[in-house]
Design an enzyme around this catalytic site. Sequence first.
Site, mmCIF file in Angstrom:
data_model
loop_
_atom_site.group_PDB
_atom_site.id
_atom_site.type_symbol
_atom_site.label_atom_id
_atom_site.label_comp_id
_atom_site.label_asym_id
_atom_site.label_seq_id
_atom_site.Cartn_x
_atom_site.Cartn_y
_atom_site.Cartn_z
ATOM 1 N N ASP A 287 0.819 -1.215 0.000
ATOM 2 C CA ASP A 287 0.000 0.000 0.000
ATOM 3 C C ASP A 287 0.851 1.262 0.000
ATOM 4 O O ASP A 287 2.060 1.206 0.214
ATOM 5 C CB ASP A 287 -0.970 -0.008 1.191
ATOM 6 C CG ASP A 287 -0.291 -0.428 2.493
ATOM 7 O OD1 ASP A 287 0.931 -0.290 2.597
ATOM 8 O OD2 ASP A 287 -0.992 -0.890 3.401
ATOM 9 N N ASP B 257 -7.161 -3.274 14.722
ATOM 10 C CA ASP B 257 -8.545 -3.604 14.340
ATOM 11 C C ASP B 257 -8.618 -4.820 13.413
ATOM 12 O O ASP B 257 -9.681 -5.128 12.886
ATOM 13 C CB ASP B 257 -9.185 -2.388 13.647
ATOM 14 C CG ASP B 257 -8.377 -1.939 12.423
ATOM 15 O OD1 ASP B 257 -7.290 -2.519 12.172
ATOM 16 O OD2 ASP B 257 -8.825 -1.018 11.719
ATOM 17 N N GLU C 228 -9.547 -2.154 5.554
ATOM 18 C CA GLU C 228 -10.165 -1.901 6.850
ATOM 19 C C GLU C 228 -11.343 -2.847 7.078
ATOM 20 O O GLU C 228 -11.828 -3.489 6.133
ATOM 21 C CB GLU C 228 -10.655 -0.449 6.900
ATOM 22 C CG GLU C 228 -9.584 0.595 6.607
ATOM 23 C CD GLU C 228 -8.516 0.715 7.699
ATOM 24 O OE1 GLU C 228 -8.213 -0.272 8.393
ATOM 25 O OE2 GLU C 228 -7.970 1.818 7.846
ATOM 26 N N HIS D 93 -6.960 -5.204 10.494
ATOM 27 C CA HIS D 93 -6.770 -4.971 9.049
ATOM 28 C C HIS D 93 -5.460 -5.574 8.550
ATOM 29 O O HIS D 93 -4.521 -5.768 9.314
ATOM 30 C CB HIS D 93 -6.891 -3.478 8.697
ATOM 31 C CG HIS D 93 -5.735 -2.617 9.115
ATOM 32 N ND1 HIS D 93 -5.856 -1.283 9.385
ATOM 33 C CD2 HIS D 93 -4.420 -2.892 9.294
ATOM 34 C CE1 HIS D 93 -4.675 -0.779 9.705
ATOM 35 N NE2 HIS D 93 -3.794 -1.737 9.667
#
Length: 261
Positions: A67, A136, A143, A138
Amino acid sequence: MEVIIQPDYHQLTTVASEIIRDALLKKPNLVLGLATGSTPIGLYKALVRMYKEDRLDFSEVTTFNLDEYVGIPYQHPQSYHTFMANYFFDHVNIPKENQHIPQNTTENHEAFCEVYEETIKRAGGIDIQVLGIGTDGHIGFNEASSSLASRTRIKTLSRSTLEANAAHFGGDVNAVPEMAITMGIGTIMEAKQCLLLANGVSKADAIAKAIEGPITSMVPASILQMHSKTVVLIDETAASDLKEVEYYKRSYANKLKLQSR
Ligand code: PGA
């Protein structure tokens, strides 16, 4: 899933670097999927040491980063182009033309993402995909709620990711770019092997959900349960919420015993 628990960060990055070294010795034109963030820094340091001291050769390696932020220049100290140059690319002999990182702009992003996917395919697919995990759950910038079949695309970052990454932007959550181009979960799942690294107690909950919880788009890393060759390399603190620690440790001890025969 193979879960390898190591006593500390240094040892988990050592094991990760050995997995990559062994694969590279078998296949000099290895295709690596690479991650940024604080977790893989020790892995890159170990690989740079292997290049400098053991003459590990990266001259035929091709890389694809997961990314990149959209909206900051490549020269920005927090861009993933800068990160990769600082921690890895400037210190090993991977040809520049073999290094691939997503673009930092919304310009023609759909076309760019298609070409990125095509380039991965033309390289023969990713042999080993290095992954970190967000608190979280990811992977990449996929996400919670990301399609588990998603491909490379532009994504808006969640509040928890913006907050987690604010530390790198002088603590200012508003300075963190709100969007990024990320490989999709479907893209990641096509890698021949995934190597997920995590350390520290802040990752314990995400790791427990990813490994022992239900597969759900709300914990994107949980899809790795469906990948036939995923290695999860974690330290004791990141393993602290797992139920089956004793089993994972015994399995790994048996694997080492088999290898030493
Ligand atoms: P970290 O980030 O390595 O900086 O903890 C991991 C991630 O958010 O994927």
